[in-house]
Design an enzyme around this catalytic site. Structure first.
Site, PDB file in Angstrom:
ATOM      1  N   ARG A  62       0.811  -1.219   0.000  1.00 23.57           N
ATOM      2  CA  ARG A  62       0.000   0.000   0.000  1.00 23.57           C
ATOM      3  C   ARG A  62       0.844   1.268   0.000  1.00 23.57           C
ATOM      4  O   ARG A  62       0.641   2.158  -0.835  1.00 23.57           O
ATOM      5  CB  ARG A  62      -0.915   0.039   1.228  1.00 23.57           C
ATOM      6  CG  ARG A  62      -2.219  -0.630   1.059  1.00 23.57           C
ATOM      7  CD  ARG A  62      -2.645  -1.298   2.334  1.00 23.57           C
ATOM      8  NE  ARG A  62      -1.786  -2.460   2.538  1.00 23.57           N
ATOM      9  CZ  ARG A  62      -2.057  -3.671   2.033  1.00 23.57           C
ATOM     10  NH1 ARG A  62      -3.154  -3.874   1.379  1.00 23.57           N
ATOM     11  NH2 ARG A  62      -1.218  -4.672   2.195  1.00 23.57           N
ATOM     12  N   THR A  63       1.774   1.367   0.927  1.00 29.63           N
ATOM     13  CA  THR A  63       2.518   2.623   1.071  1.00 29.63           C
ATOM     14  C   THR A  63       3.343   2.882  -0.189  1.00 29.63           C
ATOM     15  O   THR A  63       3.323   3.984  -0.748  1.00 29.63           O
ATOM     16  CB  THR A  63       3.426   2.550   2.323  1.00 29.63           C
ATOM     17  OG1 THR A  63       2.658   2.043   3.408  1.00 29.63           O
ATOM     18  CG2 THR A  63       3.983   3.900   2.673  1.00 29.63           C
ATOM     19  N   LYS A  91      27.919  -4.020   2.503  1.00 28.40           N
ATOM     20  CA  LYS A  91      27.970  -3.392   3.836  1.00 28.40           C
ATOM     21  C   LYS A  91      28.098  -1.869   3.767  1.00 28.40           C
ATOM     22  O   LYS A  91      28.677  -1.242   4.662  1.00 28.40           O
ATOM     23  CB  LYS A  91      29.120  -3.963   4.698  1.00 28.40           C
ATOM     24  CG  LYS A  91      29.088  -5.457   4.842  1.00 28.40           C
ATOM     25  CD  LYS A  91      28.034  -5.892   5.823  1.00 28.40           C
ATOM     26  CE  LYS A  91      27.974  -7.412   5.929  1.00 28.40           C
ATOM     27  NZ  LYS A  91      26.656  -7.894   6.303  1.00 28.40           N
ATOM     28  N   ARG A 113      11.199   3.453   3.950  1.00 24.68           N
ATOM     29  CA  ARG A 113      10.729   2.484   4.953  1.00 24.68           C
ATOM     30  C   ARG A 113      11.940   1.694   5.415  1.00 24.68           C
ATOM     31  O   ARG A 113      12.708   1.191   4.585  1.00 24.68           O
ATOM     32  CB  ARG A 113       9.676   1.539   4.387  1.00 24.68           C
ATOM     33  CG  ARG A 113       9.367   0.416   5.379  1.00 24.68           C
ATOM     34  CD  ARG A 113       8.160  -0.378   5.017  1.00 24.68           C
ATOM     35  NE  ARG A 113       6.942   0.401   5.190  1.00 24.68           N
ATOM     36  CZ  ARG A 113       5.716  -0.101   5.057  1.00 24.68           C
ATOM     37  NH1 ARG A 113       5.560  -1.370   4.746  1.00 24.68           N
ATOM     38  NH2 ARG A 113       4.656   0.658   5.226  1.00 24.68           N
ATOM     39  N   HIS A 151       4.561   5.531  11.861  1.00 19.47           N
ATOM     40  CA  HIS A 151       4.187   5.443  10.443  1.00 19.47           C
ATOM     41  C   HIS A 151       3.330   6.690  10.165  1.00 19.47           C
ATOM     42  O   HIS A 151       2.109   6.621  10.053  1.00 19.47           O
ATOM     43  CB  HIS A 151       3.391   4.149  10.213  1.00 19.47           C
ATOM     44  CG  HIS A 151       3.225   3.750   8.784  1.00 19.47           C
ATOM     45  ND1 HIS A 151       3.470   4.600   7.723  1.00 19.47           N
ATOM     46  CD2 HIS A 151       2.828   2.566   8.228  1.00 19.47           C
ATOM     47  CE1 HIS A 151       3.220   3.964   6.584  1.00 19.47           C
ATOM     48  NE2 HIS A 151       2.837   2.727   6.868  1.00 19.47           N
TER      49      HIS A 151
HETATM   50  N1   CP Z   1      -0.432  -0.015   5.827  1.00 21.98           N
HETATM   51  C1   CP Z   1       0.768  -0.295   5.292  1.00 21.98           C
HETATM   52  O1   CP Z   1       1.772   0.294   5.655  1.00 21.98           O
HETATM   53  O2   CP Z   1       0.744  -1.263   4.328  1.00 21.98           O
HETATM   54  P1   CP Z   1       2.002  -1.771   3.512  1.00 21.98           P
HETATM   55  O3   CP Z   1       2.893  -2.502   4.457  1.00 21.98           O
HETATM   56  O4   CP Z   1       1.411  -2.686   2.450  1.00 21.98           O
HETATM   57  O5   CP Z   1       2.674  -0.582   2.916  1.00 21.98           O
END
Ligand code: CP
Length: 533
Positions: A62-63, A91, A113, A151
């Site tokens: 999603r993100t 590394k 992320r 998040h």
């Molecule tokens: N909600 C969310 O962060 O989903 P993903 O891990 O699929 O990005």
């Protein structure tokens, strides 16, 4: 230059409540405009020098995909970084990697992320400094989820969804947070994100093994939220008032290793919705979930998909709209019409050394020292009141730390004694060969043994006496580090990040005197931040 241009979003609090409200209003305008068939040109960046880097060092659907599509809306150049075939395998540090990418990107926005907590806070500082030095455009960073920390872009889409559900009434929200509240970064962001509502009632529904960390519970309470705690949905449904917004999170038992294997079934059962509960749910209730949900053990089972309770499908679509707005704000396209106020920079009172009065006939040093067998000092320093009120073993540990960290490998005597007046234990170190302390040493002393006193002695007389309080910030000392093994500043990760701690006015348990890591925000007792080596 627009108001938000070049800003980073590492934690939800990087936008104050007025700024978040601006984002929600703009997203509403965008979503309604697109639904009405408008092209919403005022939102589109359309600058071929603007590029976005998507660095997903943990899996995502999603993100990542909502950001990729939101970037396409803006006509931005999108670079999807392939971490599995990058020099990470040789590394290379994340800091070096990003430095290099900044050199290729032009005006850029990095969406990151990472398993490492505090990554965007660290990078937005170190890379901004680097870009400035290299005369490159300063990149902005958006945290797309960092470990079990935060998040923030999920939080923005969640709150936007709640506001839609409440028809934009901000006066009150009643919400149940259900599931793995310990590991779930999306529920951690709610400790501050829910401040968009004037009155907040939060019900935390999780078995003790998956309970919300005390730090976030305390933060919710400090934000004025009314918090109730339940260990299962079954228990919650017996309560007098049940929320009409339920926010579920996936169980992350894989992060807990073997210790929960035999409990997995009961942990799941405690937070999985069952058909028999349906009659107890009030009309108008919506269930939300950041997703993904576990296909074998979904806490929101699929029999709910076609019911009125399903709020999660609309919620996940909102990620596209909120992320278009975020890119438009941080990419400098919108923001000039923001009417709210900027968050004031925190001012630190670094005045932690308190001068104490010296009584003219003072030979107290000599008397006290003789009483406990400490060698009297004619010229030198006496550090007194070390760890006053602590246990004897804690005081010995302070004494050991002071000698080790301040490198006091000199002639000295030390001891623990009991005050006749207060009955409390305290430590003393007598240093006849040391004539003064540097400011750095005094600061270290304040952090290791706050409230101790330092006496400077000449010809057996105290000529200066200070009490050292705990400093509000501690950084730039080789001997300190964050104890969170997933923090980007943890020395084991070998990123060139300077450990940095703020003293909290109120600790996670409501007490003063904890130190919060600037990056991962983990609270530490002041003794913890010092290396044991
Ligand atoms: N909600 C969310 O962060 O989903 P993903 O891990 O699929 O990005």
């Amino acid at each position: 230059m627009a108001f938000f241009s070049g800003r980073s979003l590492s934690i939800i609090n990087d936008l104050n409540v007025e700024e978040q409200w601006y984002l929600y209003q703009k997203t509403r305008e965008l979503k309604e405009g697109l639904a009405a068939g408008k092209t919403m040109e005022d939102f589109r960046i359309k600058d071929e020098d603007f590029s976005m880097y998507l660095l997903f060092l943990e899996d995502s659907t999603r993100t990542k995909e909502s950001f990729r599509n939101a970037a396409a809306f803006h006509g931005a150049r999108v670079n999807v970084f392939d971490s599995t075939h990058s020099s990470f395998n040789k590394k290379e540090s994340l800091t070096d990697t990003i430095k290099m990418l900044v050199g290729y990107a032009g005006r850029s926005l990095f969406i990151i992320r990472s398993k490492q907590e505090g990554t965007c806070t660290a990078l937005s500082e170190s890379i901004s400094e680097y870009a400035h030095k290299q005369k490159l455009p300063t990149p902005a960073f958006i945290n797309a989820g960092d470990g079990k920390h935060e998040h923030p872009t999920q939080e923005l889409l969640d709150e936007f969804t709640f506001l839609e559900k409440k028809n934009w009434d901000r006066s009150i929200i009643r919400i149940a947070l259900v599931g793995d509240l310990f590991h779930g970064r999306t529920v951690h962001s709610k400790a501050d994100g829910l401040r968009i509502f004037d009155e907040v009632h939060v019900d935390l529904v999780a078995p003790p093994e998956l309970a919300m960390p005390e730090y976030y519970v305390h933060r919710m309470k400090a934000n004025g939220f009314k918090v109730r705690i339940f260990t299962s949905i079954e228990e919650y449904l017996e309560a007098k008032e049940i929320a009409d917004i339920w926010y579920y999170t996936r169980l992350q038992l894989e992060r807990m290793g073997e210790k929960v294997l035999d409990k997995a079934e009961s942990l799941r059962k405690a937070v999985t919705f069952q058909k028999k509960y349906l009659s107890k749910i009030q009309d108008g209730t919506k269930f939300y979930h950041p997703l993904p949900r576990h296909r074998e053990y979904p806490v929101v089972p699929t029999f709910l998909d076609h019911t009125e309770l399903n709020g999660w499908d609309e919620q996940s679509m909102n990620g596209y709209f909120t992320r278009i707005t975020e890119i438009a704000m941080f990419g400098g396209k919108i923001g000039d019409d923001f009417k709210g106020s900027e968050t004031a920079k925190e001012v630190f009172n670094d005045d932690f050394i308190e001068e104490l009065e010296i009584h003219s006939s003072s030979s107290e040093n000599k008397k006290t020292d003789m009483k406990i067998g400490i060698r009297p000092v004619e010229n030198g320093l006496v550090i007194d009141h070390i760890g006053k009120g602590n246990t004897i073993s804690q005081i010995w540990s302070h004494i050991d730390k002071i000698r080790r960290i301040l490198n006091l490998n000199t002639v000295a005597s030390h001891g623990v004694y009991k005050s006749n007046r207060t009955g409390l234990y305290k430590g003393i170190i007598s240093l006849p060969e040391i004539n003064d302390f540097s400011d750095t040493d005094v600061k270290k002393l304040g952090a290791i043994a706050p409230e101790c006193t330092v006496n400077i002695i000449r010809d057996s007389k105290i000529i200066r006496k200070v009490r050292v309080h705990m400093p509000p910030r501690i950084y730039n000392f080789d001997e300190i580090s964050c104890r969170n093994e997933n923090c980007i500043s943890n020395p084991e990760l070998h990123e060139p990040i300077v450990p940095y701690f703020f003293r909290s006015n109120q600790g996670s348990s409501g007490t003063t005197g904890e130190f919060i890591c600037k990056y991962c925000e983990k609270p530490h007792q002041f003794q913890e931040i010092w290396s044991d080596k």
